[in-house]
Design a protein around this motif. Sequence first.
Motif, PDB file in Angstrom:
ATOM      1  N   ALA A 114      96.136 -56.874   3.809  1.00 51.97           N
ATOM      2  CA  ALA A 114      97.548 -56.773   4.178  1.00 51.97           C
ATOM      3  C   ALA A 114      98.182 -55.601   3.444  1.00 51.97           C
ATOM      4  CB  ALA A 114      98.276 -58.069   3.826  1.00 51.97           C
ATOM      5  N   ALA A 115      99.153 -54.986   4.093  1.00 57.45           N
ATOM      6  CA  ALA A 115      99.931 -53.871   3.531  1.00 57.45           C
ATOM      7  C   ALA A 115      99.081 -52.636   3.251  1.00 57.45           C
ATOM      8  CB  ALA A 115     100.695 -54.307   2.289  1.00 57.45           C
ATOM      9  N   THR A 116      98.007 -52.467   4.010  1.00 54.78           N
ATOM     10  CA  THR A 116      97.212 -51.245   3.910  1.00 54.78           C
ATOM     11  C   THR A 116      97.232 -50.531   5.254  1.00 54.78           C
ATOM     12  OG1 THR A 116      95.140 -52.351   4.510  1.00 54.78           O
ATOM     13  CG2 THR A 116      95.634 -52.175   2.156  1.00 54.78           C
ATOM     14  N   VAL A 117      97.073 -49.221   5.196  1.00 51.90           N
ATOM     15  CA  VAL A 117      97.044 -48.401   6.401  1.00 51.90           C
ATOM     16  C   VAL A 117      95.756 -47.598   6.393  1.00 51.90           C
ATOM     17  CG1 VAL A 117      98.181 -46.563   7.707  1.00 51.90           C
ATOM     18  CG2 VAL A 117      99.561 -48.214   6.432  1.00 51.90           C
ATOM     19  N   LYS A 118      95.014 -47.700   7.482  1.00 52.24           N
ATOM     20  CA  LYS A 118      93.808 -46.898   7.677  1.00 52.24           C
ATOM     21  C   LYS A 118      94.042 -45.998   8.880  1.00 52.24           C
ATOM     22  CE  LYS A 118      90.537 -50.012   5.537  1.00 52.24           C
ATOM     23  NZ  LYS A 118      89.179 -50.525   5.630  1.00 52.24           N
ATOM     24  N   VAL A 119      93.488 -44.808   8.830  1.00 48.83           N
ATOM     25  CA  VAL A 119      93.725 -43.819   9.878  1.00 48.83           C
ATOM     26  C   VAL A 119      92.391 -43.290  10.387  1.00 48.83           C
ATOM     27  CG1 VAL A 119      94.863 -41.632  10.449  1.00 48.83           C
ATOM     28  CG2 VAL A 119      95.895 -43.161   8.736  1.00 48.83           C
ATOM     29  N   ALA A 120      92.263 -43.233  11.705  1.00 49.31           N
ATOM     30  CA  ALA A 120      91.097 -42.630  12.349  1.00 49.31           C
ATOM     31  C   ALA A 120      91.596 -41.549  13.296  1.00 49.31           C
ATOM     32  CB  ALA A 120      90.293 -43.675  13.111  1.00 49.31           C
ATOM     33  N   ALA A 121      90.976 -40.389  13.218  1.00 44.81           N
ATOM     34  CA  ALA A 121      91.385 -39.277  14.069  1.00 44.81           C
ATOM     35  C   ALA A 121      90.163 -38.663  14.727  1.00 44.81           C
ATOM     36  CB  ALA A 121      92.131 -38.229  13.246  1.00 44.81           C
ATOM     37  N   LEU A 122      90.337 -38.231  15.962  1.00 37.35           N
ATOM     38  CA  LEU A 122      89.307 -37.490  16.687  1.00 37.35           C
ATOM     39  C   LEU A 122      89.812 -36.072  16.886  1.00 37.35           C
ATOM     40  CD1 LEU A 122      88.270 -40.083  19.417  1.00 37.35           C
ATOM     41  CD2 LEU A 122      87.143 -39.621  17.244  1.00 37.35           C
ATOM     42  N   PRO A 123      89.013 -35.063  16.826  1.00 34.69           N
ATOM     43  CA  PRO A 123      87.598 -35.111  16.529  1.00 34.69           C
ATOM     44  C   PRO A 123      87.356 -35.479  15.063  1.00 34.69           C
ATOM     45  CG  PRO A 123      88.308 -32.841  16.653  1.00 34.69           C
ATOM     46  CD  PRO A 123      89.483 -33.700  17.022  1.00 34.69           C
ATOM     47  N   LYS A 124      86.130 -35.827  14.762  1.00 35.52           N
ATOM     48  CA  LYS A 124      85.771 -36.349  13.445  1.00 35.52           C
ATOM     49  C   LYS A 124      86.073 -35.369  12.309  1.00 35.52           C
ATOM     50  CE  LYS A 124      84.084 -40.294  14.709  1.00 35.52           C
ATOM     51  NZ  LYS A 124      84.828 -41.499  14.493  1.00 35.52           N
ATOM     52  N   GLY A 125      86.183 -34.093  12.573  1.00 33.75           N
ATOM     53  CA  GLY A 125      86.421 -33.096  11.531  1.00 33.75           C
ATOM     54  C   GLY A 125      87.803 -33.142  10.906  1.00 33.75           C
ATOM     55  N   THR A 126      88.645 -34.038  11.333  1.00 29.26           N
ATOM     56  CA  THR A 126      90.019 -34.117  10.823  1.00 29.26           C
ATOM     57  C   THR A 126      90.176 -35.216   9.774  1.00 29.26           C
ATOM     58  OG1 THR A 126      90.590 -35.545  12.674  1.00 29.26           O
ATOM     59  CG2 THR A 126      91.043 -33.193  12.951  1.00 29.26           C
ATOM     60  N   SER A 127      89.086 -35.578   9.105  1.00 27.48           N
ATOM     61  CA  SER A 127      89.122 -36.710   8.187  1.00 27.48           C
ATOM     62  C   SER A 127      90.033 -36.468   6.983  1.00 27.48           C
ATOM     63  CB  SER A 127      87.716 -37.080   7.732  1.00 27.48           C
ATOM     64  OG  SER A 127      87.132 -36.008   7.027  1.00 27.48           O
ATOM     65  N   THR A 128      90.124 -35.241   6.474  1.00 24.08           N
ATOM     66  CA  THR A 128      90.988 -34.975   5.326  1.00 24.08           C
ATOM     67  C   THR A 128      92.436 -35.223   5.681  1.00 24.08           C
ATOM     68  OG1 THR A 128      89.439 -33.324   4.484  1.00 24.08           O
ATOM     69  CG2 THR A 128      91.692 -33.232   3.638  1.00 24.08           C
ATOM     70  N   LEU A 129      92.865 -34.786   6.826  1.00 24.90           N
ATOM     71  CA  LEU A 129      94.239 -35.018   7.276  1.00 24.90           C
ATOM     72  C   LEU A 129      94.493 -36.516   7.468  1.00 24.90           C
ATOM     73  CD1 LEU A 129      96.842 -33.546   7.923  1.00 24.90           C
ATOM     74  CD2 LEU A 129      96.004 -33.171  10.240  1.00 24.90           C
ATOM     75  N   ALA A 130      93.529 -37.231   8.008  1.00 28.08           N
ATOM     76  CA  ALA A 130      93.657 -38.680   8.178  1.00 28.08           C
ATOM     77  C   ALA A 130      93.783 -39.369   6.821  1.00 28.08           C
ATOM     78  CB  ALA A 130      92.459 -39.233   8.951  1.00 28.08           C
ATOM     79  N   GLU A 131      93.016 -38.915   5.843  1.00 32.92           N
ATOM     80  CA  GLU A 131      93.105 -39.474   4.480  1.00 32.92           C
ATOM     81  C   GLU A 131      94.475 -39.200   3.873  1.00 32.92           C
ATOM     82  OE1 GLU A 131      89.831 -37.708   2.406  1.00 32.92           O
ATOM     83  OE2 GLU A 131      88.341 -38.866   3.538  1.00 32.92           O
ATOM     84  N   ASP A 132      95.023 -38.014   4.116  1.00 29.21           N
ATOM     85  CA  ASP A 132      96.354 -37.679   3.594  1.00 29.21           C
ATOM     86  C   ASP A 132      97.437 -38.572   4.209  1.00 29.21           C
ATOM     87  OD1 ASP A 132      95.177 -35.684   2.091  1.00 29.21           O
ATOM     88  OD2 ASP A 132      95.873 -34.032   3.363  1.00 29.21           O
ATOM     89  N   ILE A 133      97.317 -38.836   5.491  1.00 28.88           N
ATOM     90  CA  ILE A 133      98.286 -39.717   6.169  1.00 28.88           C
ATOM     91  C   ILE A 133      98.211 -41.120   5.583  1.00 28.88           C
ATOM     92  CG2 ILE A 133      98.878 -40.803   8.374  1.00 28.88           C
ATOM     93  CD1 ILE A 133      97.814 -38.121   9.686  1.00 28.88           C
ATOM     94  N   ALA A 134      97.001 -41.630   5.399  1.00 25.76           N
ATOM     95  CA  ALA A 134      96.836 -42.958   4.803  1.00 25.76           C
ATOM     96  C   ALA A 134      97.407 -42.998   3.395  1.00 25.76           C
ATOM     97  CB  ALA A 134      95.360 -43.357   4.815  1.00 25.76           C
TER      98      ALA A 134
END
Length: 192
Positions: A96-116
């Motif tokens: 609870a109270a956590t946010v996970k982010v998935a983005a396509l294409p897979k190369g955008t993982s750093t940006l997804a981590e920053d959003i989380a």
Amino acid sequence: MLAVHARYRGREARRALLVKRSAEALSTLDGVGEFQVLGVEDICAVVESPEALCDTVMALLSDGSWAIGIGIVPGTSDEQLTRDTASGSLRGGARAATVKVAALPKGTSTLAEDIAAVFALMGHVLAKRTTEGREATSLVRSGLNQNEAAEELGISKQAMSQRLQAAGWQAETAGWRLAVNLLTRADAGPRD
């Protein structure tokens, strides 16, 4: 395209009813599509803009009982793919109270981590907020200025200012803006 998937992690005995009502309430937010109820604990919707996504995630974080997944698939009109991406971000479980982010294409993982990470910080601010702080920030978020909000609560402007400061209003607004900016970049897709 953006989507949000939320999984109820609270202790409500009638969770199916709570989840259904939450889906209905969240579907009324500006820029949010209709939330689909997926089983007893899960809801999912496509969201029109980074601002609408932030508002939705903030509402879910404020409750404190939802695990939240965000799906980002730039350059597509495939709503099912985007919802599946949001749902996939919660695979393996989430608290609870956590946010996970998935983005396509897979190369955008750093940006997804920053959003989380931004949402983790904002979730911390929201979790520390008192009832008075929630009232104050809710009024200001709805469009009232500090004087109008103070009048609504029957307190002085100085007391209103103190409540907003104690509630972390400046941190919330800065985090919200940062989250919108990061989501806008992610939704635009990778740069050449």
